[in-house]
Design an enzyme around this catalytic site. Structure first.
Site, PDB file in Angstrom:
ATOM      1  N   GLY A  49       0.888  -1.102  -0.038  1.00  0.00           N
ATOM      2  CA  GLY A  49      -0.059  -0.002   0.158  1.00  0.00           C
ATOM      3  C   GLY A  49       1.020   1.167   0.140  1.00  0.00           C
ATOM      4  N   ARG A  86      10.298  -0.955  -4.523  1.00  0.00           N
ATOM      5  CA  ARG A  86       9.082  -1.181  -5.510  1.00  0.00           C
ATOM      6  C   ARG A  86       9.067   0.230  -6.409  1.00  0.00           C
ATOM      7  NH1 ARG A  86       3.541  -3.543  -3.175  1.00  0.00           N
ATOM      8  NH2 ARG A  86       3.081  -3.777  -5.404  1.00  0.00           N
ATOM      9  N   ASP A 228      -1.512   4.781  -6.135  1.00  0.00           N
ATOM     10  CA  ASP A 228      -0.187   4.604  -5.849  1.00  0.00           C
ATOM     11  C   ASP A 228       0.681   5.804  -6.473  1.00  0.00           C
ATOM     12  OD1 ASP A 228      -1.048   1.659  -5.896  1.00  0.00           O
ATOM     13  OD2 ASP A 228       0.856   1.675  -5.039  1.00  0.00           O
ATOM     14  N   ASN A 238      -3.251   2.753 -10.093  1.00  0.00           N
ATOM     15  CA  ASN A 238      -3.568   2.191  -8.955  1.00  0.00           C
ATOM     16  C   ASN A 238      -3.492   0.449  -9.286  1.00  0.00           C
ATOM     17  OD1 ASN A 238      -4.599   2.057  -6.209  1.00  0.00           O
ATOM     18  ND2 ASN A 238      -6.509   1.262  -6.956  1.00  0.00           N
TER      19      ASN A 238
HETATM   20  O1  MRU Z   1       0.468  -4.053  -4.659  1.00  0.00           O
HETATM   21  P1  MRU Z   1      -0.142  -3.035  -3.372  1.00  0.00           P
HETATM   22  O2  MRU Z   1      -1.023  -4.072  -2.498  1.00  0.00           O
HETATM   23  O3  MRU Z   1       1.027  -2.282  -2.583  1.00  0.00           O
HETATM   24  O4  MRU Z   1      -1.110  -2.172  -4.054  1.00  0.00           O
HETATM   25  C1  MRU Z   1      -1.678  -1.436  -3.132  1.00  0.00           C
HETATM   26  C2  MRU Z   1      -2.765  -0.539  -4.146  1.00  0.00           C
HETATM   27  O5  MRU Z   1      -2.936  -0.644  -5.198  1.00  0.00           O
HETATM   28  C3  MRU Z   1      -3.489   0.407  -3.249  1.00  0.00           C
HETATM   29  O6  MRU Z   1      -4.634   0.702  -4.111  1.00  0.00           O
HETATM   30  C4  MRU Z   1      -2.910   1.749  -3.201  1.00  0.00           C
HETATM   31  O7  MRU Z   1      -1.473   1.562  -2.745  1.00  0.00           O
HETATM   32  C5  MRU Z   1      -3.373   2.718  -2.182  1.00  0.00           C
HETATM   33  S1  MRU Z   1      -3.260   2.222  -0.625  1.00  0.00           S
HETATM   34  C6  MRU Z   1      -3.905   3.443   0.450  1.00  0.00           C
END
Ligand code: MRU
Length: 336
Positions: A49, A86, A228, A238
């Protein structure tokens, strides 16, 4: 739950991360003592996240400073390792830039610790504010579809998209939440459903491919998601599948809300085509919950984020205010 379960905790010496790969089957914690361990935890999705990744990285810099004391070069080296964990969530680079400006002026570990704590606490405050602002957009009790997990687990606490759902639920404005299961990591099935059930907010899971059909049946009033990275023109990166939701939402007259702190907005990128999209390991798609399911010999394409054009977004909710029908001018005004 948004207050009682902490995805990220600093105990004064080590960083303790709730291992999100194991939820909800097991609630277990990983202790990080070095910046490199934090970078690995981010890459391997122990903590995930966008805001949570940034906060964890800030604490990673504190671990580095405690280990390397006045050796600025060694700390900057660790920061590069953290930055490589990442690529898509700009909150990671935003938090590291904030820490770097202090490292470069010779700040000690205690000063860096105060900054990491501030980054964490500011994120929670931003989420609470966005929760209220987002709930203000909801006029009557509604059915919401969300994707991935943009909740307490993905942030310093409370959540972005799920923060709006929490605040709206407290006002009696949520009839039902639909959560996409979100292949391949199942953040919706494992994490969003877990958060909603713990709060007593009615939630139903659906296969990612069922979302357009749900909208066609007239069962959704709002799609509410996190992000993101948001480019300067309002294009939104996202979790993979968000773009398809936005297209289906527009087709069916369903409103589309993106909830993200200004630390997610990257004014250096003119549009979404410049946002780096992370590709992850083939094994994530070839199997499920550790069990191999795909036909041997099949290739894999596994981008884990997509870009939703600003034209498909009805509102971006930030802690500084709401941008309706976002574009370059309105984002510039927000960030001024
Ligand atoms: O791969 P992830 O689980 O890190 O992806 C997270 C997302 O896509 C969320 O929607 C985004 O980070 C917003 S979190 C408040």
């Amino acid at each position: 739950m948004s207050d009682s379960v902490q995805a990220i905790r600093w105990d004064g010496e080590t960083l303790i991360l709730l291992d999100q790969r194991l939820l909800p089957a097991s609630v277990s914690y990983l202790t990080c003592r070095q910046a490199g361990e934090v970078a690995t935890a981010i890459h391997e999705m122990v903590v995930r996240g966008a805001p949570a990744i940034g906060i964890a990285a800030a604490w990673g810099v504190v671990l580095s400073a405690r280990r390397h004391a006045a050796d600025t070069a060694a700390i900057l080296d660790d920061m590069q390792t953290l930055a490589a964990a990442r690529p898509t969530a700009v909150n990671l680079f935003w938090a590291l830039a904030r820490m770097r400006s202090l490292v470069e002026t010779g700040a000690d570990a205690a000063r860096l610790e105060r900054e990491a704590r501030a980054i964490h606490e500011e994120d929670i405050a931003a989420n609470r504010r966005m929760g209220e602002l987002g709930a203000d957009l909801i006029e009557h009790p509604c059915r919401v579809l969300t994707h991935c997990n943009a909740g307490a687990l993905a942030t310093g606490g409370y959540g972005t998209a799920l923060g709006v759902i929490r605040s709206a639920h407290a006002r009696g404005l949520i009839d039902h939440v639909y959560a996409d299961e979100t292949r391949p990591w199942l953040q919706g099935a494992r994490l969003t459903a877990w958060e909603m059930v713990q709060e007593g907010i009615p939630v139903s899971l659906l296969a990612d491919g069922a979302a357009a059909h749900l909208m066609a049946r007239g069962l959704v009033d709002w799609v509410i998601v996190g992000s993101d990275r948001i480019a300067a023109n309002g294009d939104v990166a996202n979790k993979i599948g968000t773009y398809g939701l936005a297209i289906a939402a527009r087709h069916h007259g369903v409103r589309f809300m993106v909830v993200a702190p200004t630390s997610t907005i990257d004014m250096k990128l003119a549009d979404g085509s410049r946002i780096p999209v992370e590709d992850r390991d083939a094994d994530e798609l070839l199997g499920c919950a550790g069990q191999r399911v795909a036909a041997p010999g099949a290739g894999v394409w596994n981008p884990v984020f997509d870009i939703t054009p600003a034209s498909l977004v009805d509102a971006i909710v930030t802690e500084r205010g709401v941008v309706h029908k976002p574009d370059a001018a309105s984002l510039r005004a927000l960030m001024r």
